[in-house]
Write a protein that holds these residues in place. Structure first.
Motif, mmCIF file in Angstrom:
data_model
loop_
_atom_site.group_PDB
_atom_site.id
_atom_site.type_symbol
_atom_site.label_atom_id
_atom_site.label_comp_id
_atom_site.label_asym_id
_atom_site.label_seq_id
_atom_site.Cartn_x
_atom_site.Cartn_y
_atom_site.Cartn_z
ATOM 1 N N GLU A 199 0.822 -1.211 0.000
ATOM 2 C CA GLU A 199 0.000 0.000 0.000
ATOM 3 C C GLU A 199 0.856 1.262 0.000
ATOM 4 O O GLU A 199 0.583 2.223 -0.736
ATOM 5 N N ALA A 200 1.925 1.267 0.817
ATOM 6 C CA ALA A 200 2.800 2.434 0.885
ATOM 7 C C ALA A 200 3.500 2.668 -0.449
ATOM 8 O O ALA A 200 3.623 3.809 -0.911
ATOM 9 N N ARG A 201 3.938 1.599 -1.100
ATOM 10 C CA ARG A 201 4.613 1.744 -2.398
ATOM 11 C C ARG A 201 3.640 2.237 -3.464
ATOM 12 O O ARG A 201 4.009 3.051 -4.314
ATOM 13 N N ALA A 202 2.405 1.744 -3.425
ATOM 14 C CA ALA A 202 1.417 2.195 -4.412
ATOM 15 C C ALA A 202 1.167 3.691 -4.276
ATOM 16 O O ALA A 202 1.123 4.426 -5.275
ATOM 17 N N LEU A 203 1.016 4.163 -3.055
ATOM 18 C CA LEU A 203 0.805 5.589 -2.840
ATOM 19 C C LEU A 203 2.021 6.401 -3.275
ATOM 20 O O LEU A 203 1.898 7.463 -3.898
ATOM 21 N N ALA A 204 3.217 5.914 -2.952
ATOM 22 C CA ALA A 204 4.440 6.645 -3.286
ATOM 23 C C ALA A 204 4.650 6.738 -4.794
ATOM 24 O O ALA A 204 5.258 7.696 -5.284
ATOM 25 N N ASN A 205 4.144 5.761 -5.553
ATOM 26 C CA ASN A 205 4.362 5.733 -6.997
ATOM 27 C C ASN A 205 3.218 6.329 -7.803
ATOM 28 O O ASN A 205 3.322 6.453 -9.034
ATOM 29 N N ALA A 206 2.129 6.700 -7.150
ATOM 30 C CA ALA A 206 0.921 7.119 -7.878
ATOM 31 C C ALA A 206 1.114 8.457 -8.593
ATOM 32 O O ALA A 206 1.722 9.381 -8.066
ATOM 33 N N ASP A 207 0.560 8.537 -9.812
ATOM 34 C CA ASP A 207 0.468 9.813 -10.518
ATOM 35 C C ASP A 207 -0.798 10.559 -10.098
ATOM 36 O O ASP A 207 -0.829 11.781 -10.102
ATOM 37 N N ARG A 208 -1.846 9.793 -9.769
ATOM 38 C CA ARG A 208 -3.117 10.346 -9.302
ATOM 39 C C ARG A 208 -3.610 9.518 -8.125
ATOM 40 O O ARG A 208 -3.437 8.305 -8.113
ATOM 41 N N VAL A 209 -4.227 10.182 -7.154
ATOM 42 C CA VAL A 209 -4.843 9.491 -6.021
ATOM 43 C C VAL A 209 -6.297 9.930 -5.951
ATOM 44 O O VAL A 209 -6.592 11.099 -5.683
ATOM 45 N N THR A 210 -7.211 9.012 -6.237
ATOM 46 C CA THR A 210 -8.626 9.288 -6.018
ATOM 47 C C THR A 210 -8.989 8.721 -4.643
ATOM 48 O O THR A 210 -8.474 7.680 -4.238
ATOM 49 N N HIS A 211 -9.841 9.419 -3.922
ATOM 50 C CA HIS A 211 -10.096 8.976 -2.550
ATOM 51 C C HIS A 211 -11.476 9.433 -2.095
ATOM 52 O O HIS A 211 -12.040 10.393 -2.614
#
Length: 250
Positions: A199-211
């Motif tokens: 989860e931490a890696r996905a957030l760190a690599n994201a170009d966009r974060v929908t939430h």
């Protein structure tokens, strides 16, 4: 979550820094400043930064002039603090506690000294030399960032915790097929410390974060500052080029 202090690396080579005080503590600060290439001057001289040992009146005078001051062992009087340092030049790891505990910072530095390979700087220099090659192979910034992240991940070709030797090969691999990607994170905890490594890696690599609206700021802060953030009631249809991470709380 508000940072207790904004971490910042400042180039001091050839620049004046005021040092006020005498004794062992002042001598230690002088050595540190000279190691950074600073020109150590006295209170009457012009400078942007000052370090003061046991002289509250000097702190007040300097701050009145607009000088940023570090008051040794007086965090309540400090405009900036000096971190514990792990030196793997050009890699510098700084550990600060906002003046809460120099002992804690020193203990963490000792742990990191044992963890980080002595020749980590060679890897940094190799990556700098290979930067044009990475840009040529991965012209899109997001794609390039993810490829470098994969290479530097645990077990990756350039894992920084594995000694790469004096002349590591930091050239980029050939890219795999690219396109859009989307990852959905369904979190059961509002505490960012409970994020899994994935989860931490996905957030760190994201170009966009929908939430969703109930996702805490502390979780979203684990994404890059330049990642686009979109609050929405449900996962958005379709995917733009790059990596989108959709976050919701269960």
């Amino acid at each position: 979550m508000t940072l207790p202090a904004f971490p910042l690396f400042v180039r001091l080579e050839g620049r004046p820094v005021i040092l006020v005080g005498k004794g062992d503590a002042a001598d230690a600060k002088r050595r540190l400043l000279e190691r950074a290439g600073a020109i150590v001057v006295g209170e009457a001289d012009d400078a942007a930064l000052a370090i003061v040992v046991d002289d509250e009146a000097a702190v007040a005078r300097l701050r009145a002039r607009g000088v940023l001051v570090n008051a040794v062992d007086r965090p309540d009087l400090c405009d900036f603090t000096l971190p514990a340092i792990v030196d793997r030049a050009p890699v510098i790891v700084a550990i600060g506690t906002g003046g809460a505990s120099a002992g804690l910072a020193a203990a963490l530095r000792q742990r990191l000294e044992a963890l980080l390979p002595a020749r980590l700087g060679a890897l940094a220099n190799a990556l700098r030399a290979a930067r044009p090659a990475w840009r040529a192979v991965y012209p899109q910034a997001g794609e390039r960032r993810r490829a470098i992240g994969d290479a530097l991940a645990a077990g990756g070709a350039l894992d920084p915790l594995r000694d790469q030797g004096d002349a590591p090969d930091a050239r980029p691999p050939e890219p795999a097929a690219t396109g859009s990607a989307s990852v959905t994170l369904r979190l059961r905890s509002a505490d960012p410390d409970d994020l899994t490594l994935r989860e931490a890696r996905a957030l760190a690599n994201a170009d966009r974060v929908t939430h969703r609206a109930n996702v805490p700021r502390a979780i979203l802060d684990r994404a890059r500052a330049d990642a686009i953030r979109i609050e929405c009631a449900a996962a958005p249809p379709g995917a733009a080029p790059g990596l989108t991470v959709d976050v919701e709380m269960l």
